[in-house]
Design a protein around this motif. Structure first.
Motif, PDB file in Angstrom:
ATOM      1  N   VAL A 148      -0.022  10.494   8.984  1.00  0.00           N
ATOM      2  CA  VAL A 148       0.836   9.457   9.577  1.00  0.00           C
ATOM      3  C   VAL A 148       2.255   9.652   9.059  1.00  0.00           C
ATOM      4  N   MET A 149       3.233   9.451   9.939  1.00  0.00           N
ATOM      5  CA  MET A 149       4.643   9.639   9.596  1.00  0.00           C
ATOM      6  C   MET A 149       5.043   8.865   8.346  1.00  0.00           C
ATOM      7  N   VAL A 163       1.699  15.657  12.807  1.00  0.00           N
ATOM      8  CA  VAL A 163       2.294  14.394  12.345  1.00  0.00           C
ATOM      9  C   VAL A 163       2.030  13.354  13.428  1.00  0.00           C
ATOM     10  N   LEU A 164       1.451  12.219  13.028  1.00  0.00           N
ATOM     11  CA  LEU A 164       0.955  11.241  13.989  1.00  0.00           C
ATOM     12  C   LEU A 164       1.569   9.852  13.792  1.00  0.00           C
ATOM     13  N   SER A 165       1.519   9.056  14.860  1.00  0.00           N
ATOM     14  CA  SER A 165       1.953   7.653  14.791  1.00  0.00           C
ATOM     15  C   SER A 165       0.792   6.776  15.236  1.00  0.00           C
ATOM     16  N   MET A 180       0.817  -3.759   7.105  1.00  0.00           N
ATOM     17  CA  MET A 180      -0.163  -3.634   8.177  1.00  0.00           C
ATOM     18  C   MET A 180      -1.101  -2.447   7.928  1.00  0.00           C
ATOM     19  N   LEU A 181      -0.545  -1.320   7.462  1.00  0.00           N
ATOM     20  CA  LEU A 181      -1.342  -0.113   7.251  1.00  0.00           C
ATOM     21  C   LEU A 181      -2.247  -0.227   6.028  1.00  0.00           C
ATOM     22  N   SER A 182      -1.859  -1.072   5.071  1.00  0.00           N
ATOM     23  CA  SER A 182      -2.650  -1.200   3.840  1.00  0.00           C
ATOM     24  C   SER A 182      -4.023  -1.809   4.100  1.00  0.00           C
ATOM     25  N   GLU A 211      -6.254   4.778  17.212  1.00  0.00           N
ATOM     26  CA  GLU A 211      -5.663   5.595  18.278  1.00  0.00           C
ATOM     27  C   GLU A 211      -4.311   6.082  17.776  1.00  0.00           C
ATOM     28  N   ALA A 212      -4.055   7.377  17.908  1.00  0.00           N
ATOM     29  CA  ALA A 212      -2.805   7.942  17.371  1.00  0.00           C
ATOM     30  C   ALA A 212      -2.041   8.721  18.437  1.00  0.00           C
TER      31      ALA A 212
END
Length: 239
Positions: A15-16, A51-53, A26-28, A37-38
């Motif tokens: 992830v970027m 590299v994904l979002s 939010m990601l934690s 979904e990326a």
């Protein structure tokens, strides 16, 4: 510092960095084994990783959760961020929302210089992902608890009587006022709404021009809603 994703390729995707920095809260909440979904931002970096979002996917789930909370009346936690004209900007897991001043409870509205960074429970009153509009109410939670208690006092609220009251808040649609009733030898406070149409006989554009928080005025109790416990008051019927 890094979130690795298995995309079925020979190497893991990551992830970027910027996304981890901006949406850490939010990601934690992600756990190993979660499916997300990326979107591919860079197919291969210098370490051979894609590299994904995942921001769009997670925000979509957040908006859906907010819609459900609005329908069910469930409370959510937000963090108070910045004071703005007419209210406070808040953060709900990476989504920016707004609590109007009229929707803050009386205790918090008196401590506006100390609100930044504070986590509070609120109810969702408006949610629209398409226009990025998100409005919360803290007052609704306080009112809910007060109305539950108020239901126990409905039999002693004097409908059609005139009572001395204190204005507790002014909103675009009217003003809230508290007055005392007595039950079983004890005094209890009851809060009612003076709707904008019950402030004066002439058309009222702004309730603030007629009533201020802290004012002591006489009001007439014109109605009690048995199901909800809401009390309706009038100033104009005494004029």
């Amino acid at each position: 510092r890094e979130i690795a994703l298995d995309t079925g390729s020979k190497t893991e995707g990551v992830v970027m960095d910027k996304e981890i920095e901006n949406y850490r809260d939010m990601l934690s909440k992600l756990k190993v084994g979660d499916t997300v979904e990326a979107q591919v931002i860079v197919s291969e970096n210098d370490r051979g990783q894609s590299v994904l979002s995942i921001r769009k996917s997670l925000l979509g789930k957040r908006w859906s959760a907010l819609s459900e909370a609005q329908k069910s009346g469930e409370t959510v936690d937000v963090v108070l961020r910045d004071l703005v004209r007419g209210g406070v900007l808040v953060d709900y897991g990476g989504i920016r929302g707004y609590v109007p001043m009229s929707q803050l409870d009386a205790t918090l509205s008196k401590q506006m210089d100390k609100v930044t960074g504070r986590r509070v429970k609120v109810k969702v009153i408006e949610v629209d992902a398409a226009t990025n509009r998100l409005v919360f109410s803290q007052r609704a939670i306080v009112e809910e608890a007060a109305l539950a208690k108020q239901k126990e006092l409905l039999d002693v609220i004097p409908v059609d009587a005139t009572v001395e009251s204190t204005i507790t808040g002014v909103a675009p649609f009217g003003a809230f006022a508290k007055f005392s009733v007595e039950k079983e030898g004890a005094k209890h406070e009851v809060e009612g709404l003076i709707h904008i149409s019950e402030i004066a006989w002439e058309k009222v554009e702004d309730p603030n021009q007629y009533l201020k928080t802290g004012d002591t005025i006489k009001v007439k109790v014109i109605g009690v809603e048995l199901k909800s416990g809401k009390v309706t008051l009038s100033v104009k019927q005494l004029l």
